[in-house]
Design an enzyme around this catalytic site. Structure first.
Site, PDB file in Angstrom:
ATOM      1  N   ASP A  91       0.869  -1.190   0.000  1.00  0.00           N
ATOM      2  CA  ASP A  91       0.000   0.000   0.000  1.00  0.00           C
ATOM      3  C   ASP A  91       0.897   1.229   0.000  1.00  0.00           C
ATOM      4  O   ASP A  91       1.798   1.353   0.840  1.00  0.00           O
ATOM      5  CB  ASP A  91      -0.891  -0.016   1.253  1.00  0.00           C
ATOM      6  CG  ASP A  91      -1.948   1.079   1.208  1.00  0.00           C
ATOM      7  OD1 ASP A  91      -3.137   0.751   1.133  1.00  0.00           O
ATOM      8  OD2 ASP A  91      -1.572   2.280   1.259  1.00  0.00           O
ATOM      9  N   ASP A 147      -3.902   2.433  -5.059  1.00  0.00           N
ATOM     10  CA  ASP A 147      -2.551   2.395  -4.465  1.00  0.00           C
ATOM     11  C   ASP A 147      -2.240   1.115  -3.708  1.00  0.00           C
ATOM     12  O   ASP A 147      -1.328   1.105  -2.899  1.00  0.00           O
ATOM     13  CB  ASP A 147      -2.326   3.625  -3.578  1.00  0.00           C
ATOM     14  CG  ASP A 147      -2.870   3.452  -2.187  1.00  0.00           C
ATOM     15  OD1 ASP A 147      -3.870   2.752  -2.022  1.00  0.00           O
ATOM     16  OD2 ASP A 147      -2.259   4.025  -1.254  1.00  0.00           O
ATOM     17  N   GLU A 148      -2.980   0.053  -3.972  1.00  0.00           N
ATOM     18  CA  GLU A 148      -2.641  -1.180  -3.246  1.00  0.00           C
ATOM     19  C   GLU A 148      -2.827  -2.416  -4.113  1.00  0.00           C
ATOM     20  O   GLU A 148      -3.654  -2.431  -5.029  1.00  0.00           O
ATOM     21  CB  GLU A 148      -3.426  -1.309  -1.943  1.00  0.00           C
ATOM     22  CG  GLU A 148      -4.877  -1.443  -2.149  1.00  0.00           C
ATOM     23  CD  GLU A 148      -5.666  -1.601  -0.848  1.00  0.00           C
ATOM     24  OE1 GLU A 148      -5.338  -2.468  -0.032  1.00  0.00           O
ATOM     25  OE2 GLU A 148      -6.647  -0.851  -0.704  1.00  0.00           O
TER      26      GLU A 148
HETATM   27  N1  DCP Z   1      -8.728   8.188  -1.158  1.00  0.00           N
HETATM   28  C1  DCP Z   1      -9.827   9.022  -1.340  1.00  0.00           C
HETATM   29  N2  DCP Z   1     -10.828   9.050  -0.413  1.00  0.00           N
HETATM   30  C2  DCP Z   1     -10.761   8.263   0.689  1.00  0.00           C
HETATM   31  C3  DCP Z   1      -9.665   7.407   0.896  1.00  0.00           C
HETATM   32  C4  DCP Z   1      -8.636   7.396  -0.065  1.00  0.00           C
HETATM   33  O1  DCP Z   1      -9.884   9.738  -2.355  1.00  0.00           O
HETATM   34  N3  DCP Z   1     -11.749   8.312   1.589  1.00  0.00           N
HETATM   35  C5  DCP Z   1      -7.632   8.209  -2.162  1.00  0.00           C
HETATM   36  C6  DCP Z   1      -6.531   9.159  -1.724  1.00  0.00           C
HETATM   37  C7  DCP Z   1      -5.449   8.266  -1.199  1.00  0.00           C
HETATM   38  C8  DCP Z   1      -5.637   6.995  -2.020  1.00  0.00           C
HETATM   39  O2  DCP Z   1      -7.039   6.917  -2.296  1.00  0.00           O
HETATM   40  O3  DCP Z   1      -4.158   8.841  -1.362  1.00  0.00           O
HETATM   41  C9  DCP Z   1      -5.161   5.746  -1.334  1.00  0.00           C
HETATM   42  O4  DCP Z   1      -5.916   5.512  -0.144  1.00  0.00           O
HETATM   43  P1  DCP Z   1      -5.302   4.978   1.175  1.00  0.00           P
HETATM   44  O5  DCP Z   1      -6.419   4.547   2.049  1.00  0.00           O
HETATM   45  O6  DCP Z   1      -4.235   3.970   0.900  1.00  0.00           O
HETATM   46  O7  DCP Z   1      -4.650   6.261   1.870  1.00  0.00           O
HETATM   47  P2  DCP Z   1      -3.262   6.977   1.613  1.00  0.00           P
HETATM   48  O8  DCP Z   1      -2.406   6.217   0.647  1.00  0.00           O
HETATM   49  O9  DCP Z   1      -3.506   8.403   1.257  1.00  0.00           O
HETATM   50  O10 DCP Z   1      -2.608   6.988   3.052  1.00  0.00           O
HETATM   51  P3  DCP Z   1      -1.878   5.784   3.813  1.00  0.00           P
HETATM   52  O11 DCP Z   1      -0.453   6.189   3.925  1.00  0.00           O
HETATM   53  O12 DCP Z   1      -2.552   5.736   5.149  1.00  0.00           O
HETATM   54  O13 DCP Z   1      -2.097   4.537   2.993  1.00  0.00           O
HETATM   55 MG    MG Z   2      -2.180   4.146   0.819  1.00  0.00          MG
END
Ligand code: DCP
Ligand code: MG
Length: 362
Positions: A17, A115-116
């Site tokens: 992720d 992203d995963e």
């Molecule tokens: N995303 C979004 N709305 C959400 C959750 C996520 O638009 N409610 C988008 C933005 C994030 C991406 O999806 O960058 C990936 O989600 P993640 O849950 O993996 O969160 P992040 O990568 O941003 O943070 P982390 O470092 O906790 O994985």
């Molecule tokens: Mg993420």
């Protein structure tokens, strides 16, 4: 340790992720943003903005800002943060770059969001060999793409995903079979996929708080209370999860939604908004060389009542005019004159599974 049957599979699953994904892409491309609180999402409009936070940098998280939080609340928590609208095409490109690196290793790959992804690396045979691969993947993503990620390695998908979350950012957690239960046991039951707020509260009622509590609970009592789905939940609590890494499962839909600044029943504004949303989803579709068969329109009225309506064509299409016309016809069918808070369009049923789920709500 309680007397519980463990998942004895020899599988080795890797879950990756990306860290604060959209924000990382922005900070990579604009070095001035590094080490600053950066929030990606809707326009905060000096605290009066509507819509939500997509993600934010860890510096912004230190102020309590989180994904899906109303942007107005994020503004209150940190008014001096850098607020950016998402530039989705750059995130899609970065995502494709990450997945291309993962694919080079030739293991079954299942992309599950932008992203995963999971890789089934069982073929490597041992956890130390899989750990070496994970280190190499992290290193390649950092040196080639300038982005960090977190990886979990475990005998099951559910545990690999949980492992990738525990040491963010830039984490690498390995849960070997003998440590499976000690890793899971102290976690709150909510960490088990399928247990949401409601089930969590129901489980609390009978004294179940941790995964250990759930794994050790009398299954007959659980079935009487929650039905036969309790069996699968208790299996997961015991580390038993036979779900496989399914290739080409990533693409489900391309969608875009928007929250109005003021709730509206103005038919012209609604039509113009549908045009704008349709244009964006069609652009995403064409960027990914996809054709779809199903168009879904979503309307959230005042009071958060949400209605959706879908239409499926007999043939695949990527034609923006066809898709836009269909979206207008669907909105005409479901608009009942009440004030609308949010509008969205989703395209699905693709003829190729080579992209990813793309949902953006701002
Ligand atoms: N995303 C979004 N709305 C959400 C959750 C996520 O638009 N409610 C988008 C933005 C994030 C991406 O999806 O960058 C990936 O989600 P993640 O849950 O993996 O969160 P992040 O990568 O941003 O943070 P982390 O470092 O906790 O994985
Ligand atoms: Mg993420």
């Amino acid at each position: 340790m309680p007397d519980i049957a463990f998942g004895t599979s020899q599988r080795i699953i890797l879950h990756l992720d990306m860290d604060r994904f959209y924000a990382s892409v922005e900070m990579r491309d604009r070095p001035k943003l590094r080490r600053k609180p950066v929030v990606i999402g809707a326009d905060p409009n000096h605290g009066k903005g509507r819509g939500v936070v997509a993600t934010c940098s860890y510096e912004a998280r230190a102020f309590g800002i989180r994904s899906a939080m109303p942007i107005s609340q994020a503004f209150v928590l940190c008014p001096h943060a850098v607020f950016l609208s998402p530039d989705f095409s750059r995130y899609v490109k970065a995502s494709a770059d990450v997945m291309a690196i993962l694919k080079t290793h030739g293991f079954p790959l299942q992309q599950v969001s932008i992203d995963e992804a999971f890789l089934d690396v069982s073929r490597l045979g041992t956890f130390p060999a899989a750990t070496d691969l994970a280190v190499r993947i992290k290193d390649t993503i950092l040196t080639r793409l300038g982005l960090t990620c977190s990886i979990g390695l475990a005998p099951t998908k559910v545990v690999a995903k949980l492992a990738s979350e525990v040491h963010k950012p830039d984490g690498l957690i390995v849960v070997e079979p003998e440590n499976l239960f000690s890793f899971l046991a102290p976690m709150p039951v909510r960490k088990i996929p399928g247990i949401g707020k409601k089930s969590e509260a129901d489980l609390f009622d009978i004294g179940i708080r941790t995964i250990r509590d759930l794994a050790a609970f009398d299954i007959q009592v659980l079935i009487a209370r929650f039905g036969r789905s309790a069996i699968a939940l208790q299996d997961l609590a015991a580390g038993i999860d036979r779900s496989e890494v399914k290739e080409r499962e990533g693409v489900k839909s391309v969608s875009r939604e928007t929250t109005f600044t003021n709730d509206t029943d103005d038919e012209h504004l609604i039509a113009v908004t549908i045009d704008a949303l349709a244009e964006e989803v069609c652009r995403n579709l064409s960027d990914e060389s996809l054709h779809c068969r199903t168009v879904t329109v979503k309307v959230r009225y005042q009071g958060f009542v949400t209605k959706t309506k879908a239409r499926t064509f007999p043939h695949y299409t990527g034609d923006p005019v066809t898709l836009r016309t269909c979206a207008h016809s669907l909105i005409r069918d479901i608009f009942d004159g009440r004030k609308i808070r949010l509008l969205g369009i989703r395209l699905s049923s693709f003829d190729t599974c080579d992209a990813l789920q793309m949902t953006l709500g701002v």
